[in-house]
Design a protein around this motif. Structure first.
Motif, short mmCIF file in Angstrom:
data_model
loop_
_atom_site.label_atom_id
_atom_site.label_comp_id
_atom_site.label_asym_id
_atom_site.label_seq_id
_atom_site.Cartn_x
_atom_site.Cartn_y
_atom_site.Cartn_z
N PRO A 63 -4.26 0.34 -5.00
CA PRO A 63 -3.77 0.96 -4.10
C PRO A 63 -4.50 1.56 -2.94
O PRO A 63 -5.94 1.68 -3.23
CB PRO A 63 -3.10 2.24 -5.00
N VAL A 68 4.07 -3.36 1.48
CA VAL A 68 3.51 -2.21 0.92
C VAL A 68 4.62 -1.37 0.35
O VAL A 68 5.73 -1.61 0.57
CB VAL A 68 2.57 -1.26 2.09
N HIS A 69 4.28 -0.48 -0.64
CA HIS A 69 5.38 0.36 -1.30
C HIS A 69 4.75 1.41 -1.89
O HIS A 69 3.49 1.25 -2.56
CB HIS A 69 6.45 -0.46 -2.36
N ARG A 70 5.39 2.56 -2.37
CA ARG A 70 4.77 3.74 -3.02
C ARG A 70 4.89 3.59 -4.35
O ARG A 70 4.05 4.11 -5.22
CB ARG A 70 5.80 4.82 -2.83
N THR A 119 9.89 -4.76 -7.49
CA THR A 119 9.34 -3.39 -7.40
C THR A 119 9.70 -2.65 -8.84
O THR A 119 10.45 -3.00 -9.47
CB THR A 119 9.82 -2.60 -6.58
N TRP A 168 -0.62 3.87 -1.27
CA TRP A 168 0.21 2.54 -1.07
C TRP A 168 -0.01 1.34 -1.96
O TRP A 168 -1.37 0.98 -1.98
CB TRP A 168 0.44 2.32 0.44
N TRP A 210 0.26 -2.43 -2.70
CA TRP A 210 0.49 -3.64 -1.58
C TRP A 210 0.24 -4.95 -2.26
O TRP A 210 -0.42 -5.16 -3.15
CB TRP A 210 -0.82 -3.50 -0.27
N ALA A 237 3.46 3.63 7.03
CA ALA A 237 2.31 3.85 5.96
C ALA A 237 0.96 3.70 6.63
O ALA A 237 0.64 2.55 7.62
CB ALA A 237 2.22 2.63 4.94
N LEU A 254 -2.95 2.77 6.04
CA LEU A 254 -3.50 2.19 4.61
C LEU A 254 -5.10 2.65 5.00
O LEU A 254 -5.61 2.34 6.26
CB LEU A 254 -3.45 0.73 4.81
N SER A 262 15.06 3.78 -2.30
CA SER A 262 14.01 3.72 -1.26
C SER A 262 14.00 2.24 -0.81
O SER A 262 14.83 1.51 -1.22
CB SER A 262 12.35 3.66 -1.86
N ALA A 272 3.27 -2.42 6.71
CA ALA A 272 2.70 -0.92 6.71
C ALA A 272 3.38 -0.53 7.94
O ALA A 272 3.58 0.69 7.85
CB ALA A 272 1.17 -0.85 6.56
#
Length: 201
Positions: free
Chosen positions: A59, A78-80, A178, A63, A65, A44, A46, A4, A39
């Motif tokens: 979250p 932002v990230h999963r 991450t 997501w 952040w 994404a 949000l 990712s 985002a």
């Protein structure tokens, strides 16, 4: 290793004729704009950007952040998976601060008198602390294990080991950590965001 990609947004802050809590609130609102910009690039959607009682971002619509700001810069991501970002303006650093933040092994690993090396270490540790939802009180538990390249450092904290991705320029130093070792694409904006968003209490 993760396949990712995280899109980390960096932008300058406008000149702020504010002081104290008003200035911090405006810096925070611009950092949230950087989160929204991240985002947008990541595709994404949000919801509300809310924090818990410990000031940890919750979250939003699935997501994670993270925002950051310094005197002249803002950053957002932002990230999963869990993520942390930190940005610092390029500047000289007092010897006392270097000695407080870097342990003897880190000072031997890094050029202890190099301001950029210090800022890389500082932002790497803080990005990991944010990803792990730990405050600056956890700083002493973080260690720079290796300087892999000009834009990655290996950092450990409380059993977590991360390859922290970094951006270094004449204006600023930034780091992203991450939980899934995602690669980072840096989105660098030349101009400040035009308007700030409301910061929710």
């Amino acid at each position: 290793m993760s396949t990712s990609t995280v899109f980390a947004v960096l932008a300058p802050l406008p000149e702020l004729a504010l002081r104290g809590s008003e200035r911090v609130a405006r810096q925070s609102s611009h950092a949230r704009l950087a989160v929204h910009a991240s985002a947008g690039v990541a595709g994404a959607t949000l919801g509300a950007l809310e924090k818990n009682v410990d000031d940890v971002p919750l979250p939003s619509a699935g997501w994670f952040w993270s925002p950051s700001h310094s005197r002249a810069s803002v950053a957002g991501v932002v990230h999963r998976a869990a993520v942390g970002i930190d940005v610092e303006d390029a500047r000289e650093v007092r010897t006392e601060l270097r000695e407080r933040v870097l342990n003897p092994a880190e000072r031997a690993l890094l050029d202890a008198h190099d301001a950029v090396a210090f800022l890389r270490a500082w932002t790497a540790k803080e990005a990991l602390l944010k990803e792990l939802h730990l405050g600056l009180g956890g700083l002493a538990r973080c260690s720079i294990v290796a300087v892999e390249t000009s834009d990655t450092m290996l950092v450990t904290c409380d059993g977590a080991r991360r390859r922290v991705r970094q951006f270094v320029s004449v204006e600023r130093v930034a780091s992203v950590s991450t939980a899934d070792d995602a690669s980072v694409t840096w989105v660098i904006l030349a101009a400040p965001f035009e308007s700030a968003v409301e910061v929710r209490a």
